[in-house]
Design a protein around this motif. Structure first.
Motif, mmCIF file in Angstrom:
data_model
loop_
_atom_site.group_PDB
_atom_site.id
_atom_site.type_symbol
_atom_site.label_atom_id
_atom_site.label_comp_id
_atom_site.label_asym_id
_atom_site.label_seq_id
_atom_site.Cartn_x
_atom_site.Cartn_y
_atom_site.Cartn_z
ATOM 1 N N TYR A 23 52.273 13.620 64.942
ATOM 2 C CA TYR A 23 51.649 12.849 66.027
ATOM 3 C C TYR A 23 51.039 13.784 67.065
ATOM 4 O O TYR A 23 49.925 13.556 67.554
ATOM 5 N N ASN A 24 51.757 14.838 67.415
ATOM 6 C CA ASN A 24 51.233 15.809 68.384
ATOM 7 C C ASN A 24 50.024 16.557 67.826
ATOM 8 O O ASN A 24 49.135 16.959 68.582
ATOM 9 N N ASN A 25 49.981 16.738 66.522
ATOM 10 C CA ASN A 25 48.813 17.359 65.902
ATOM 11 C C ASN A 25 47.579 16.472 66.061
ATOM 12 O O ASN A 25 46.474 16.959 66.325
ATOM 13 N N CYS A 26 47.766 15.177 65.944
ATOM 14 C CA CYS A 26 46.655 14.229 66.162
ATOM 15 C C CYS A 26 46.221 14.245 67.625
ATOM 16 O O CYS A 26 45.022 14.177 67.926
ATOM 17 N N ARG A 27 47.168 14.333 68.533
ATOM 18 C CA ARG A 27 46.834 14.426 69.956
ATOM 19 C C ARG A 27 46.085 15.721 70.264
ATOM 20 O O ARG A 27 45.224 15.758 71.157
ATOM 21 N N ALA A 28 46.411 16.783 69.536
ATOM 22 C CA ALA A 28 45.709 18.054 69.736
ATOM 23 C C ALA A 28 44.236 17.926 69.358
ATOM 24 O O ALA A 28 43.361 18.509 70.012
ATOM 25 N N ASN A 29 43.935 17.172 68.306
ATOM 26 C CA ASN A 29 42.538 16.938 67.936
ATOM 27 C C ASN A 29 41.812 16.125 68.994
ATOM 28 O O ASN A 29 40.633 16.360 69.281
ATOM 29 N N TRP A 148 35.991 13.227 60.668
ATOM 30 C CA TRP A 148 37.203 14.055 60.739
ATOM 31 C C TRP A 148 38.077 13.614 61.911
ATOM 32 O O TRP A 148 39.294 13.431 61.768
ATOM 33 N N VAL A 149 37.468 13.425 63.068
ATOM 34 C CA VAL A 149 38.218 13.009 64.255
ATOM 35 C C VAL A 149 38.790 11.610 64.062
ATOM 36 O O VAL A 149 39.943 11.330 64.439
ATOM 37 N N MET A 150 38.007 10.711 63.483
ATOM 38 C CA MET A 150 38.489 9.355 63.242
ATOM 39 C C MET A 150 39.715 9.362 62.332
ATOM 40 O O MET A 150 40.662 8.587 62.537
ATOM 41 N N PHE A 151 39.726 10.235 61.348
ATOM 42 C CA PHE A 151 40.877 10.333 60.452
ATOM 43 C C PHE A 151 42.140 10.668 61.235
ATOM 44 O O PHE A 151 43.196 10.044 61.056
ATOM 45 N N TYR A 152 42.043 11.651 62.135
ATOM 46 C CA TYR A 152 43.220 12.060 62.901
ATOM 47 C C TYR A 152 43.619 11.006 63.924
ATOM 48 O O TYR A 152 44.812 10.844 64.227
ATOM 49 N N LEU A 153 42.658 10.293 64.485
ATOM 50 C CA LEU A 153 43.007 9.240 65.433
ATOM 51 C C LEU A 153 43.698 8.072 64.729
ATOM 52 O O LEU A 153 44.670 7.506 65.246
ATOM 53 N N VAL A 154 43.208 7.719 63.542
ATOM 54 C CA VAL A 154 43.837 6.631 62.780
ATOM 55 C C VAL A 154 45.253 7.024 62.370
ATOM 56 O O VAL A 154 46.209 6.246 62.539
ATOM 57 N N THR A 155 45.403 8.216 61.811
ATOM 58 C CA THR A 155 46.743 8.669 61.416
ATOM 59 C C THR A 155 47.646 8.826 62.638
ATOM 60 O O THR A 155 48.859 8.602 62.556
ATOM 61 N N GLY A 156 47.061 9.204 63.769
ATOM 62 C CA GLY A 156 47.855 9.307 64.990
ATOM 63 C C GLY A 156 48.410 7.954 65.406
ATOM 64 O O GLY A 156 49.563 7.856 65.834
ATOM 65 N N VAL A 157 47.597 6.909 65.294
ATOM 66 C CA VAL A 157 48.074 5.563 65.611
ATOM 67 C C VAL A 157 49.193 5.151 64.653
ATOM 68 O O VAL A 157 50.216 4.586 65.074
ATOM 69 N N LEU A 158 49.030 5.449 63.380
ATOM 70 C CA LEU A 158 50.062 5.099 62.394
ATOM 71 C C LEU A 158 51.365 5.844 62.676
ATOM 72 O O LEU A 158 52.452 5.246 62.641
ATOM 73 N N HIS A 159 51.261 7.148 62.947
ATOM 74 C CA HIS A 159 52.463 7.933 63.249
ATOM 75 C C HIS A 159 53.116 7.440 64.540
ATOM 76 O O HIS A 159 54.346 7.396 64.642
ATOM 77 N N GLY A 160 52.299 7.101 65.527
ATOM 78 C CA GLY A 160 52.843 6.625 66.789
ATOM 79 C C GLY A 160 53.602 5.320 66.634
ATOM 80 O O GLY A 160 54.657 5.123 67.248
#
Length: 212
Positions: A23-29, A148-160
């Motif tokens: 999740y923090n990796n997604c926030r870093a992006n 690329w950014v959308m991928f990390y934001l979507v996965t960030g929402v799922l992890h969150g």
């Protein structure tokens, strides 16, 4: 002869710790998008370059006003002076900063609430939609980076969301002494000092003197 690498013995991460790391990796992006967007506001205003890893909509006003100021015919038609041109640049830059503030708020508050990560996803999805509507062959690199950014934001929402529904980890058991007992210095209450005491055996003459 084989030699084993001297690898430190690290404990495996718990499922919650591993999920927090992702999740923090997604926030870093998201933070990278914020940083590059702010940098681009100045580069498009006072130069002709920009970084790809950024949002597009906040750059529209600085880029548009900078293009207008760089056109002498437009300034002449509008009756604008050099001072007015500088004011236009500042106004465009301020509008761009204001449009970037939501990304800053999403990054700050998404640390504790996944709802802010969802908001960041919505903001950037609108940015992607604008990029697709104004599609041009020169925008292919921008579109790939946005994906690329959308991928990390979507996965960030799922992890969150998984973190939100995951129960807190139980604390490790206390290895200290039980209530009312004195803890041993070695932490395991197994060290017996008497087992290491050594007494030399007495000679026959010493035994006879003790008997007398």
């Amino acid at each position: 002869m084989k030699f084993k690498a001297n690898v430190p013995n690290t404990a495996p991460m718990s499922p919650r710790a591993e999920l927090e790391r992702k999740y923090n990796n997604c926030r870093a992006n998201l933070l990278l998008v914020l940083i590059f967007t702010v940098v681009n506001l100045f580069t498009v205003t006072f130069g002709d370059t920009y970084f790809l890893f950024s949002a597009t909509i906040p750059m529209l006003f600085p880029l548009g006003f900078a293009g207008a100021v760089a056109d002498p015919e437009f300034l002449a038609e509008m009756g604008l002076t050099a001072q007015d041109a500088t004011t236009l640049l500042i106004v465009g830059l301020v509008i761009g900063v204001v449009l970037t503030v939501p990304y800053l708020l999403c990054w700050i508050f998404s640390k504790k609430r996944v709802g802010w990560m969802i908001a960041a996803l919505v903001f950037f999805a609108i940015d992607c939609l604008f990029l697709l509507v104004s599609f041009d062959l020169s925008m292919i690199a921008d579109i790939l980076i946005h994906a690329w950014v959308m991928f990390y934001l979507v996965t960030g929402v799922l992890h969150g969301k998984k973190l939100k529904n995951m129960p807190d980890e139980e604390p490790l058991p206390d290895l200290g002494a039980a209530e009312g007992e004195t803890p041993a210095e070695d932490g395991f209450n197994t060290f017996d000092q008497d087992a290491f005491n050594y007494e030399e055996p007495k000679t026959e003459s010493e035994n006879n003197s003790d008997d007398q």
